[in-house]
Write an enzyme that holds these catalytic residues in place. Structure first.
Site, PDB file in Angstrom:
ATOM      1  N   ARG A 163     -10.308   0.462  11.966  1.00 33.69           N
ATOM      2  CA  ARG A 163      -9.636  -0.792  12.822  1.00 33.69           C
ATOM      3  C   ARG A 163      -9.980  -0.310  14.213  1.00 33.69           C
ATOM      4  O   ARG A 163      -9.789   0.779  14.789  1.00 33.69           O
ATOM      5  CB  ARG A 163      -8.253  -0.849  12.848  1.00 33.69           C
ATOM      6  CG  ARG A 163      -7.890  -2.180  13.581  1.00 33.69           C
ATOM      7  CD  ARG A 163      -6.427  -2.468  13.576  1.00 33.69           C
ATOM      8  NE  ARG A 163      -5.428  -1.578  14.085  1.00 33.69           N
ATOM      9  CZ  ARG A 163      -4.202  -1.472  14.064  1.00 33.69           C
ATOM     10  NH1 ARG A 163      -3.568  -2.290  13.306  1.00 33.69           N
ATOM     11  NH2 ARG A 163      -3.514  -0.444  14.888  1.00 33.69           N
TER      12      ARG A 163
ATOM     13  N   GLU B 135      -2.597 -11.114  11.012  1.00 36.64           N
ATOM     14  CA  GLU B 135      -1.455 -10.629  11.697  1.00 36.64           C
ATOM     15  C   GLU B 135      -0.797 -11.663  12.763  1.00 36.64           C
ATOM     16  O   GLU B 135       0.101 -11.262  13.365  1.00 36.64           O
ATOM     17  CB  GLU B 135      -1.448  -9.146  12.471  1.00 36.64           C
ATOM     18  CG  GLU B 135      -2.555  -8.935  13.390  1.00 36.64           C
ATOM     19  CD  GLU B 135      -2.670  -7.477  13.710  1.00 36.64           C
ATOM     20  OE1 GLU B 135      -1.642  -6.944  13.457  1.00 36.64           O
ATOM     21  OE2 GLU B 135      -3.731  -7.052  14.379  1.00 36.64           O
TER      22      GLU B 135
ATOM     23  N   ASP C 108       3.109  -7.190  12.523  1.00 33.13           N
ATOM     24  CA  ASP C 108       2.950  -8.148  13.709  1.00 33.13           C
ATOM     25  C   ASP C 108       3.070  -9.457  13.006  1.00 33.13           C
ATOM     26  O   ASP C 108       3.650 -10.318  13.728  1.00 33.13           O
ATOM     27  CB  ASP C 108       1.396  -7.937  14.136  1.00 33.13           C
ATOM     28  CG  ASP C 108       1.549  -6.857  15.419  1.00 33.13           C
ATOM     29  OD1 ASP C 108       2.286  -6.763  16.194  1.00 33.13           O
ATOM     30  OD2 ASP C 108       0.563  -5.987  15.292  1.00 33.13           O
TER      31      ASP C 108
ATOM     32  N   CYS D 265      -1.434  -3.949   5.275  1.00 35.65           N
ATOM     33  CA  CYS D 265      -1.382  -2.495   5.773  1.00 35.65           C
ATOM     34  C   CYS D 265      -0.275  -2.321   6.588  1.00 35.65           C
ATOM     35  O   CYS D 265      -0.161  -1.480   7.378  1.00 35.65           O
ATOM     36  CB  CYS D 265      -2.618  -2.105   6.463  1.00 35.65           C
ATOM     37  SG  CYS D 265      -3.024  -3.247   7.915  1.00 35.65           S
TER      38      CYS D 265
HETATM   39  C1  PEP Z   1       0.505  -4.520  11.382  1.00 38.07           C
HETATM   40  O1  PEP Z   1       0.776  -5.266  12.287  1.00 38.07           O
HETATM   41  O2  PEP Z   1       1.298  -4.853  10.451  1.00 38.07           O
HETATM   42  C2  PEP Z   1      -0.342  -3.212  11.502  1.00 38.07           C
HETATM   43  C3  PEP Z   1      -0.717  -2.546  10.288  1.00 38.07           C
HETATM   44  O3  PEP Z   1      -0.718  -2.838  12.454  1.00 38.07           O
HETATM   45  P1  PEP Z   1      -0.098  -2.024  13.749  1.00 38.07           P
HETATM   46  O4  PEP Z   1       1.352  -1.841  13.040  1.00 38.07           O
HETATM   47  O5  PEP Z   1      -0.962  -1.027  14.131  1.00 38.07           O
HETATM   48  O6  PEP Z   1       0.113  -3.130  14.789  1.00 38.07           O
HETATM   49 MG    MG Z   2      -0.563  -5.023  14.165  1.00 37.79          MG
END
Ligand code: PEP
Ligand code: MG
Length: 827
Positions: free
Chosen positions: A600, A693, A717, A764
């Site tokens: 990412r 997200e 998010d 994720c």
């Molecule tokens: C999410 O937003 O679910 C994600 C996996 O990214 P991060 O937690 O790094 O914002």
């Molecule tokens: Mg995120």
């Protein structure tokens, strides 16, 4: 309550110096048969390393913990010196309260003294009375001041009343919430509890209010933004300042021994029982190891106030940055809730009152180390003396944060040699969050502390590291020599010294049953997550460095579903160069040995601030220049990273993913830049994807799906933006549950759009690693789950057990539910 009688109070005395005053108190204690007179030397030893002057003419000499065996019977003695004696430069003691306590019975006395400390007239009365009974009554709490004292500080005209609702009163985290809110406003804000008034921007001042559950508070404010500040605080109170975790709900068996089945379990042991409170379940069988902490020495007087002030400033800054690193590390391993304590520690370091008090001492000629030590220990002692055990427990957090700064200012004699080198049950008086972070969970099979409670951070961290732990087991555990064979039963809340063979056999049987289930999961970690009805879900891992790439493969991950590259950018002075990044990505690909990695691109902003990137100060950073928005406005950084990724792609299968895509135009811009970079470095095309997200991306999923090869749903998010609840918010975060049907409906919509375009969807965020979340997401059609490394084997096992048809039915019911609690109840 500690007994204090008039024979142990000497009225109207004089003393030539501090040693003479202490000697007089020692004589009283010795004559009463309370101590071995050698304890006097121990009291003087304490004076050499600490300042026992509390303020308002009161000093509390006491011995060193190692000499507790010289105490025959816990007691205190008081020497009244109306003319006073110099205790330290500028400090005159008129009431010397000498404490000889085998454990913590003296805390009540300190608590009674805490009130006197804030009341000059009362201190004067005690320093001049000719009646020992007055002092006895005051220190034993038998007599409280005749009339309720008036608030020393008036409330401001505007304000509101509130009641403390958390089971543990206004302790560090709810108080931190108040401070965080208060600091956002240009207003002076006071919080009054009875006669005590605190500054809403000072954590310590709030903790010193000693407000327990049900306490009535008056919050008042004055200044340009007073009204807005009061409205924000009132809303926070209405919402509740507590998180579930704060209430101890997360603590298993958070009860005192003897109240539940724990006692029955404990009494079944034949070895020597040292009962405490259950903090983290599980068994450990290993020799005891006594933990020692680094010692810090420092000079009392400083050279020059300017230099000392600067040294304090620098030490506070360094300590603050160390806490930031620790926060990030724990955040990565265990999530924001677990990491929050280090934010509270940072708050201690920013406390305006502590800083002012330390600077005042520096201006009187003290060294920065001496001043800082005096200030934080004084406040920590006051906290420790509080009746409310949770508030008293926060003293350790203050000492921890304080010591971190002191280590920067003084000379540190490292206790590194005192860390275990072989498997052990670690025994300590108490463990600070920093101590716990230093421990090697491979060697520490169990933890037992003399002090602490089930909601302490030792407990929380022990649970997150899966280490069985018992807290509050009392001073007796400290008498166990290193090497004593022991058994720790975390669920029953007991340490068993010299356990019998039967004890060990029983514990082993229970351990084996528990381990068997995990063993099966671990043994089968390389098997795919193939459901009984033949549906396959890929289980991959979230990682942030090369070591984790190795760990992910070892844990059974079938690839990496999310490499959070922002962690390569933190804790340094400048961004990693292109070559450095190529090296890191290539090393990760090497570790994955042919398994794919989704890299990412940089997702900074929001809660991830990187000082050298000079990111804009924003009112709402989560709605600001975050993720892809930052990269598109800092194209040099973005292009460097993309060049590195494409160059590394020669070493293994890479997919590129853009975070925080809200609009088609952002995706188009990012894809255009990526394509230009790819052409420059002459790399082969790789699969391109985006995080879903942001709700707008869900709404536009059909259009977005036409431009990429895959979606990965960032449920963390997506939840915060869908529910409009800050994922880091100390109050709201607990409601921001990714299993809320609103979020699940967004996921459903995303999968449908992806299916229509013929691309695959992964997830994720946190709920992908939740056993119920994994089933529901796969039931909704998510084909790849990227989870934290420790969750890989468990998630695979869950998916292997559950037929996909059942997961689909479960997902249908979840989509139809009214709230997250109903969804969770489906489990
Ligand atoms: C999410 O937003 O679910 C994600 C996996 O990214 P991060 O937690 O790094 O914002
Ligand atoms: Mg995120």
């Amino acid at each position: 309550m500690i007994p204090l009688t008039s024979e142990l109070v000497a009225i109207g005395k004089t003393a030539t110096d501090k040693a003479d005053a202490i000697a007089q108190a020692v004589d009283l204690l010795t004559a009463a048969g309370k101590i071995d007179p050698r304890y006097g030397a121990s009291m003087m030893g304490r004076e050499a390393v600490a300042n026992t002057f509390l303020g308002n003419g009161i000093a509390i000499p006491h011995g060193l913990p190692k000499d507790r065996d010289l105490i025959l019977d816990t007691a205190i003695a008081v020497v009244q010196l109306p003319g006073g004696v110099e205790w330290g430069p500028g400090d005159r003691a008129r009431l010397v309260v000498a404490i000889a306590a085998k454990s913590d019975e003296h805390l009540q006395v300190l608590s009674n003294l805490t009130d006197v400390l804030g009341d000059e007239a009362e201190a004067e009365r005690l320093a001049t009375t000719t009646d020992p009974a007055v002092i006895v009554a005051r220190l034993t709490g038998a007599e409280m001041p005749a009339a309720a004292p008036q608030p020393a500080v008036e409330d401001f005209a505007q304000g509101f009343d509130a009641v403390v609702d958390g089971a543990h009163g206004l302790h560090a985290r709810p108080a931190t919430t108040i401070v965080e809110i208060a600091k956002g406003f240009d207003a002076e804000i006071r919080v009054r509890h009875g006669a005590k008034t605190g500054n809403a921007k000072s954590l310590i001042s709030l903790l010193n209010l000693g407000a327990a559950q049900g306490a009535a508070l008056r919050i008042s404010a004055e200044g340009p933004q007073a009204e807005a500040a009061l409205a924000a605080l009132q809303a926070a109170f209405a919402e509740g300042l507590e998180k579930e975790e704060d209430t101890g709900a997360a603590a298993p068996e958070a009860t005192a021994p003897g109240l539940t089945g724990a006692m029955a379990t404990q009494s079944a042991y034949e070895g020597r029982l040292l009962p405490g409170v259950s903090s983290s379940p599980g068994f450990a069988i290993a020799p005891v190891f006594k933990f020692a902490r680094d010692e810090v020495t420092f000079a009392e007087n400083g050279a020059d106030a300017g230099i000392e002030r600067a040294a304090l400033e620098a030490a506070l800054k360094t300590a603050w940055h160390q806490l930031e690193e620790l926060h990030d590390e724990v955040w990565k391993k265990s999530g924001p809730a677990r990491a929050a304590i280090f934010r509270a520690h940072q708050e201690f370091l920013e406390d305006p009152e502590m800083r002012a008090a330390a600077e005042a001492l520096i201006d009187q000629g003290r060294s920065a180390a001496f001043a800082w030590h005096a200030v934080y220990t004084e406040r920590a002692d006051m906290l420790a003396a509080m009746k409310d055990t949770v508030l008293a427990g926060r003293a350790i957090d203050l000492r921890d944060a304080g010591l971190r700064v002191l280590q920067e200012l003084g000379e540190v004699k490292s206790a590194e040699a005192h860390l275990p080198t072989a498997p052990c049950i670690l025994v300590a008086d108490d463990l600070t969050p920093s101590d716990t972070a230093r421990l090697d969970p491979e060697l520490v099979r169990g933890l037992c502390t003399a002090a602490g409670g089930p909601t302490s951070h030792t407990s929380i961290i022990a649970r997150s590291l899966d280490i069985p732990a018992v807290v509050g087991a009392g001073a007796a555990v400290l008498d166990l020599p290193t090497g004593t064979p022991a058994l720790l039963d975390g669920a029953a809340g007991v340490l068993v010294a010299a356990p019998s063979e039967a004890d060990i056999a029983r514990a082993k049987a229970a351990m084996e049953a528990l381990a068997a289930e995990r063993d099966v999961e671990a043994r089968e970690r390389y098997k795919p997550a193939l459901s009984p009805d033949g549906a396959r879900v890929e289980v991959v891992a979230n990682i942030s460095d090369v070591a984790e790439a190795h760990a992910a493969v070892e844990a059974g991950a079938e690839g990496v579903g999310l490499l959070r590259t922002e962690f390569l950018f933190v804790n340094r002075e400048a961004p990693p160069s292109e070559d450095e990044q190529v090296e890191i990505y290539s090393a990760m690909l090497g570790a994955m040995n042919g398994l794919p990695i989704i890299i990412r691109t940089l997702d900074v902003g929001g809660d991830k601030e990187i000082p050298y990137l000079r990111m804009p100060v924003e009112e709402n950073p989560f709605l600001g220049e975050r993720g892809i928005r930052f990269c598109l406005s800092h194209e040099d950084i973005f292009r460097t990273q993309l060049r590195a990724i494409f160059r590394a792609s020669a070493h293994g299968p890479v997919r590129i993913m853009f975070p925080m895509i809200a609009m088609v135009s952002e995706l188009e811009a990012a894809l255009r830049i990526a394509e230009e970079v790819r052409a420059e470095v002459r790399a082969a095309p790789v699969e391109m994807g985006i995080m879903i997200e942001i709700p707008s991306a869900v709404m536009m999923a059909r259009e977005l799906a036409e431009k990429v090869d895959f979606f990965s749903i960032g449920t963390n998010d997506l939840t915060q933006y869908a529910l409009a609840m800050d994922r880091m918010h100390p109050v709201l975060a607990k409601q921001a549950d990714g299993l809320h049907p609103a979020v699940l409906r967004l996921i459903d919509q995303t999968v449908r759009a992806a299916d229509a375009a013929g691309i695959w969807v992964g997830a994720c965020g946190g709920i992908a690693g939740d056993p119920l979340g994994a089933r529901i997401l796969s039931g909704l059609g998510v084909q790849e789950l990227s989870v934290s490394i420790p969750s890989v084997a468990g998630v695979k096992a869950v998916l292997r057990r559950a037929p996909m048809a059942e997961n689909r039915a479960l997902a249908e019911r979840a989509l139809a539910a009214a709230d997250a609690a109903t969804v969770r109840a489906l489990a």
